[in-house]
Motif scaffolding. Sequence first.
Motif, short mmCIF file in Angstrom:
data_model
loop_
_atom_site.label_atom_id
_atom_site.label_comp_id
_atom_site.label_asym_id
_atom_site.label_seq_id
_atom_site.Cartn_x
_atom_site.Cartn_y
_atom_site.Cartn_z
N LEU B 58 -62.49 87.09 -18.65
CA LEU B 58 -62.52 87.82 -17.37
C LEU B 58 -62.72 86.63 -16.09
O LEU B 58 -62.34 87.02 -15.03
N THR B 59 -63.55 85.81 -16.50
CA THR B 59 -63.73 84.74 -15.35
C THR B 59 -62.44 83.94 -14.93
O THR B 59 -62.32 83.66 -13.80
N GLU B 62 -60.51 86.20 -12.66
CA GLU B 62 -61.13 86.43 -11.43
C GLU B 62 -60.45 85.19 -10.38
O GLU B 62 -60.06 85.37 -9.27
N ASP B 63 -60.53 83.97 -11.10
CA ASP B 63 -60.02 82.83 -10.56
C ASP B 63 -58.50 82.83 -10.21
O ASP B 63 -57.82 82.46 -9.14
N ILE B 69 -64.59 90.87 -10.43
CA ILE B 69 -65.01 91.80 -11.77
C ILE B 69 -66.13 92.14 -11.81
O ILE B 69 -67.07 91.22 -11.96
N ASP B 70 -66.83 93.50 -11.45
CA ASP B 70 -68.11 93.83 -11.62
C ASP B 70 -68.59 94.27 -13.06
O ASP B 70 -67.75 94.54 -13.58
N ASP B 71 -69.88 94.20 -13.28
CA ASP B 71 -70.38 94.70 -14.56
C ASP B 71 -69.63 96.21 -14.92
O ASP B 71 -69.31 96.51 -15.92
N ASP B 72 -69.60 96.92 -13.90
CA ASP B 72 -69.25 98.41 -13.95
C ASP B 72 -67.88 98.61 -14.56
O ASP B 72 -67.38 99.58 -15.00
N VAL B 74 -66.34 96.65 -16.68
CA VAL B 74 -65.99 96.21 -18.06
C VAL B 74 -66.23 97.30 -18.97
O VAL B 74 -67.38 97.63 -19.06
#
Lengths: 228, 96
Positions: B58-59, B62-63, B69-72, B74
């Motif tokens: 996920l990281t 993002e890059d 990407i928020d907690d919610d 996922v």
Amino acid sequence: MTPFELTEWPCPASGGGTRDELALTFDRRRDRRLVVLPAWFDEANKLRRQTVEVMRQLDGSGIDSVLPDFPGTNESRAKLEDQTLDGWRAAAAAAAGHFRATHVLTIRAGSLLAPQGLPGWRYAPIGGRQVMRAMLRARTIAAKEAGAAERTEDLQAAARREGIDLAGWRLGAEMFAALESAEPDTALSEIEQASLGGPGLWLRAEPGDDAAQAGALAAAVAGGIGAA
Amino acid sequence: MTDGHKLAPSRGAIDAKLRAILSDVLGLDADRVADFDSETGLFGHLPELDSMAVAGLLTEMEDRLDIVIDDDDVDGEMLETYGGLLAFAEGKAASA
């Protein structure tokens, strides 16, 4: 091919005095000597084999290198929870001095510990915030999978007060808070992942190795030391 | 119309980037990942894709996709199949 050796070195202890830690060394008492500050936590596991392969190739280029354990990591008997960023920085400086390093190579978050005044390289450096972000995310995903929602902000607030367990690593409050703002050393020359001809091995779900990448990284260091 | 709105990245470009990221994370060659279809199982189907590996995935998304990407965001659905992850990435990129 020289085999590596495991050697004890006196690491500064938090309460004063020293405490022996291990270091993996390729040491033939040569003039050009590199201290390697490894990646951290999950990335340390994924990159250890690759890190030693880089050192093996440097040995073939006539360069000694040493990979010290820091307190609470790898074979150390100290508790990770008791460690602080300043303590690890003191340990890195002490290791560089003990092994008479002429240069330093930092890997990923290892750049946060670069001793002042020692020339060298930072390979694919990341800041403390990025280290914490990935580990906090791993924890929230695992919690969600187990049916217990955790919010990143709540975890951060609690971690600053009482420390936190992240992906199996127990960090103390002081270490967590220090990492939230710790930035990589900028005095070192950067070796970017893109220059090694492949993706970073820390991205891999399983530890791996890549001889071509190790060769490119060792060549960048050896060329730089030769010119220095 | 030149109203200053930037065009969302094309679906094909996101698909290609997402496959490249999965290739790097799973250590698979491009041919294997090119065979992924929308039903190919990911989290829960590939043993090497544990929570730490998903966090890295996920990281990296993002890059490379320039999204946050928020907690919610996922959940099991987005992570379960390649199609779910691609639909998520396309939705994020369109709203970025």
